[in-house]
Enzyme design. Structure first.
Site, PDB file in Angstrom:
ATOM      1  N   GLU A  63     -14.470   2.846   1.378  1.00 45.92           N
ATOM      2  CA  GLU A  63     -13.331   2.835   0.460  1.00 45.92           C
ATOM      3  C   GLU A  63     -13.731   3.512  -0.866  1.00 45.92           C
ATOM      4  O   GLU A  63     -13.086   4.444  -1.307  1.00 45.92           O
ATOM      5  CB  GLU A  63     -12.917   1.376   0.225  1.00 45.92           C
ATOM      6  CG  GLU A  63     -11.728   1.209  -0.685  1.00 45.92           C
ATOM      7  CD  GLU A  63     -11.502  -0.246  -1.059  1.00 45.92           C
ATOM      8  OE1 GLU A  63     -12.392  -1.093  -0.822  1.00 45.92           O
ATOM      9  OE2 GLU A  63     -10.428  -0.539  -1.638  1.00 45.92           O
ATOM     10  N   HIS A  64     -14.801   3.006  -1.480  1.00 48.12           N
ATOM     11  CA  HIS A  64     -15.313   3.581  -2.735  1.00 48.12           C
ATOM     12  C   HIS A  64     -16.670   4.201  -2.454  1.00 48.12           C
ATOM     13  O   HIS A  64     -17.542   3.533  -1.910  1.00 48.12           O
ATOM     14  CB  HIS A  64     -15.515   2.505  -3.795  1.00 48.12           C
ATOM     15  CG  HIS A  64     -14.284   1.708  -4.101  1.00 48.12           C
ATOM     16  ND1 HIS A  64     -14.041   0.472  -3.526  1.00 48.12           N
ATOM     17  CD2 HIS A  64     -13.244   1.952  -4.925  1.00 48.12           C
ATOM     18  CE1 HIS A  64     -12.897   0.001  -3.981  1.00 48.12           C
ATOM     19  NE2 HIS A  64     -12.371   0.865  -4.827  1.00 48.12           N
ATOM     20  N   ASP A 104     -11.115   1.988 -11.005  1.00 45.84           N
ATOM     21  CA  ASP A 104     -10.253   0.852 -10.645  1.00 45.84           C
ATOM     22  C   ASP A 104      -9.130   0.649 -11.655  1.00 45.84           C
ATOM     23  O   ASP A 104      -8.043   0.213 -11.298  1.00 45.84           O
ATOM     24  CB  ASP A 104     -11.074  -0.444 -10.607  1.00 45.84           C
ATOM     25  CG  ASP A 104     -11.898  -0.563  -9.346  1.00 45.84           C
ATOM     26  OD1 ASP A 104     -11.659   0.215  -8.417  1.00 45.84           O
ATOM     27  OD2 ASP A 104     -12.781  -1.440  -9.306  1.00 45.84           O
ATOM     28  N   HIS A 109      20.798  22.715  25.701  1.00 44.34           N
ATOM     29  CA  HIS A 109      19.961  23.315  24.657  1.00 44.34           C
ATOM     30  C   HIS A 109      19.958  24.847  24.822  1.00 44.34           C
ATOM     31  O   HIS A 109      20.120  25.590  23.852  1.00 44.34           O
ATOM     32  CB  HIS A 109      18.512  22.827  24.762  1.00 44.34           C
ATOM     33  CG  HIS A 109      18.274  21.464  24.215  1.00 44.34           C
ATOM     34  ND1 HIS A 109      18.731  20.318  24.806  1.00 44.34           N
ATOM     35  CD2 HIS A 109      17.589  21.051  23.106  1.00 44.34           C
ATOM     36  CE1 HIS A 109      18.341  19.265  24.101  1.00 44.34           C
ATOM     37  NE2 HIS A 109      17.645  19.683  23.054  1.00 44.34           N
TER      38      HIS A 109
END
Lengths: 447, 447
Positions: free
Chosen positions: A336-337, A370, A429
């Site tokens: 995360e960090h 942070d 289509h």
């Protein structure tokens, strides 16, 4: 109190490094079947009974009784009063942080969140239109882990994206309100706020009740009930990510004061006993210095007990053969960090593939990121940085493709589309494409 | 066969319009508890037994027996042989479509998928680094609804993003392979392909088996089992969206030939009885013309039965007071495909807030976008365009925040961060910030 924080000491040169490393990292995001069932029941009840169900659960789980949902709404005046009641230095800090977070997210929007289009050689226009969500809900945890900074980090990107209404929910167990959280809601410009939490708050936002408006997306972290509820309402509304315990990985070349690194490891560990702090370093003597700093600094910390449990239970100091190997291991973790605590951080940054946020150089403590450097602190945890991103303006926007085929373009594209559509057995289509041709061919059957 | 396709005829001027409109639109994405439980069991089994479990389920559900997973892997030679076996016109069409899809997604990457950074007045660097996922899995439905175009639409954006390995899974019930799907995998540059499907294929990709490599994200549509499995593995891997039935909304001012509009409504309806085709138009006489065209064209269509069921069961022709009102109703629906069938499409486009893809002008039939205009045909359904986006390069990338605080920057940010951290009771965070100050203050306790 005689506490020890002894992270596991590993070395990549050990024969059993891989096994030890995997055991340390192991974290299961699996939810408990009992929690899942209770959450499913709460969601169904709120979907059916609305306000009445939310009031029941709030009385039962938060010990907060109210006769009507209106009593659980915080007025703008209350939010402002909370802000006015802070010390001048706290008010300034909140506003300075909000300013920097806003300015970073404005740059983010400019770099990657604007509409774009081009015309090809046939004059056909292609592009994407980027628009904000109409209304979002932000979940703010209450009680002990009530973080005003999280209010800023969720609400400001939504504002910058141009979201019309931001609905905050924050549980206030036994009615206890956190003045900083309310003040942050004021600073961040939250539209409406309710003192509800848990799966019942997620349900109220996802389905709407008589009082709580239905939102388009719910962001923000919460406990296992909140995580399970968010996962379950995904599809009815958008959600951000499912947050696991917080983690830091420090990649050190030995040039940062050991005390700084020790304190950075603490600042993750103090969140929660399950938080994970890891140091990767090719210099064994430096690892010793960090352990010595841990021993020396720990007794000063008010949250020493949590820090000790987290570091001893989940922390690791890993001796690597080189910085290159440290980078490779960091990529396996996808933290995360990620602090690159080096005097040459730009030498290592290109080697780092997976991380929520990368903090470069000795001065960039994770705590600056942070609170106030600007980038978002809501980051992917538990290795999910392999496939997901920090919360950002893009989470509060969505894209619509734009296509305008010119008459000339239709002559080219019509033949390609018809060929492929007949191949898939989708004759309408094919026919719709062929009708735009200047010379409309006979309709074919499929092969 | 005497079939009728009679979409509901509504008018916004009717007293009960709102109720009728809601009843027509209603679609529940709720999954069945029995399916959920079976999927949970399959996932757990594959997680535990790996290849052996996948082989068992493939034999049971797809009637395809194999002694080892290796037998269920398609070789690159097989993919190439499938491509070589197509007619020249089919090969050309596939390659032309791939070229256009690639070129659009390259523009998308340039416009919104590149790394960025800046330095603030203190020399602090802030930004985001954008990197591709390492390995992704794409789920391609098999059997009747096997669409080669979906292979292109999933694999090409992944390639453009820079994904290292693309693992395709496609069920082949009773071993029957679709040559166009295999050829599309060849054209799109799929790395490895397995003939497995259902929840067991999702599990194999999410957890990895002895033979199938674990991926970081799974994209692509599937049936209720696949959708439930994707939702359940979300968090272990990334997923794209949960797809519902396909929808088209045509916003018509009466200037497009009515036959064209009728065929565009058919081209959505022919997918599946649950598909939804809606026309919004302020001109009642034009709506009559479209209904007449529907009656006239329907008998020619090979898939007339599906079209009739879809239009009669879920379709609607809605008379509005104005084009402005039609735009507002379109925003309430948030359709997957939105055709602005008007000679002044740019007049209405700015009023349209929520849609997966917007097709502007009479020549832009949805089918051109489905196959080869360039934009992705994997789009948010069932109103989820309120909060989600077409599949794109961004789904195969992730972002890492970059922060490098200068010594000077740390003096400013350190004080702000410390103040807020003390306020949250996180003293190690505060201390880590204060240690970077030139004059380190005494440590405070929290308020």
């Amino acid at each position: 109190m005689n506490m020890l924080a002894t992270p596991a000491r590993l070395s990549t040169a050990d024969d059993d490094f891989d096994a030890q490393f995997k055991a340390r990292l192991h974290w299961s995001a699996d939810t408990d079947a009992a929690i899942e069932q209770r959450v499913a029941d709460i969601l169904a009840d709120v979907q059916q009974r609305g306000d009445a169900a939310v009031l029941d659960y709030t009385a039962r789980f938060d010990g907060l009784g109210a006769a009507a949902m209106a009593e659980l709404e915080l007025t703008q005046a209350e939010l402002k009063a909370a802000f006015d009641g802070l010390s001048a230095v706290q008010r300034d800090a909140l506003q300075a942080a909000a300013r920097r977070v806003r300015s970073y997210h404005e740059a983010q929007k400019k770099a990657s969140g604007e509409s774009w289009s081009y015309r090809d050689e046939d004059g056909t226009l292609l592009g994407q239109k980027v628009t904000p969500l109409d209304r979002v809900g932000i979940y703010v945890p209450g009680g002990k882990a009530a973080y005003p900074s999280s209010v800023l980090m969720n609400a400001i990107p939504a504002h910058v994206a141009g979201v019309g209404e931001i609905i905050m929910v924050v549980p206030t167990p036994k009615g206890e309100k956190n003045a900083l959280v309310l003040a942050a809601a004021y600073v961040a410009g939250v539209t409406r706020a309710f003192t509800i939490g848990g799966a019942q708050a997620v349900a109220a936002l996802a389905y709407g009740t008589q009082t709580v408006p239905k939102v388009d997306k719910i962001t923000g972290p919460g406990n296992a009930y909140v995580a399970s509820a968010k996962k379950r309402v995904f599809g009815t509304v958008g959600i951000d990510m499912i947050a696991g315990p917080s983690e830091i990985l420090v990649l050190a070349d030995g040039t940062t004061p050991a005390d700084w690194v020790a304190m950075d490891l603490f600042s993750q560990a103090e969140h929660d006993e399950l938080a994970q702090s890891i140091l990767l370093c090719p210099d064994a003597a430096y690892i010793d210095q960090v352990q010595a700093a841990i021993n020396r600094l720990l007794p000063q910390m008010p949250r020493a007990e949590i820090i000790a449990k987290s570091l001893t239970g989940r922390g690791a100091l890993i001796h690597t053969r080189s910085m290159e190997e440290a980078c490779a291991i960091s990529n396996r973790i996808a933290p995360e960090h990620l602090e690159v605590s080096s005097n040459a951080p730009h030498r290592w940054e290109p080697l780092l593939k997976h991380a929520g946020a990368i903090f470069l150089g000795a001065y960039t403590s994770e705590s600056l990121g942070d609170y106030c450097a600007g980038p978002n602190h809501v980051l992917p945890t538990s290795g999910t940085a392999r496939f997901s991103s920090p919360l950002g303006v893009y989470d509060f926007q969505k894209r619509s493709s734009l296509i305008e085929v010119s008459e000339q373009g239709a002559q080219v594209l019509g033949k390609i589309a018809a060929e492929l559509a007949y191949g898939e057995g989708l004759q309408a289509h094919a026919r719709a494409a062929e009708m735009r041709l200047q010379t409309v061919p006979e309709m074919r059957m499929s092969p």
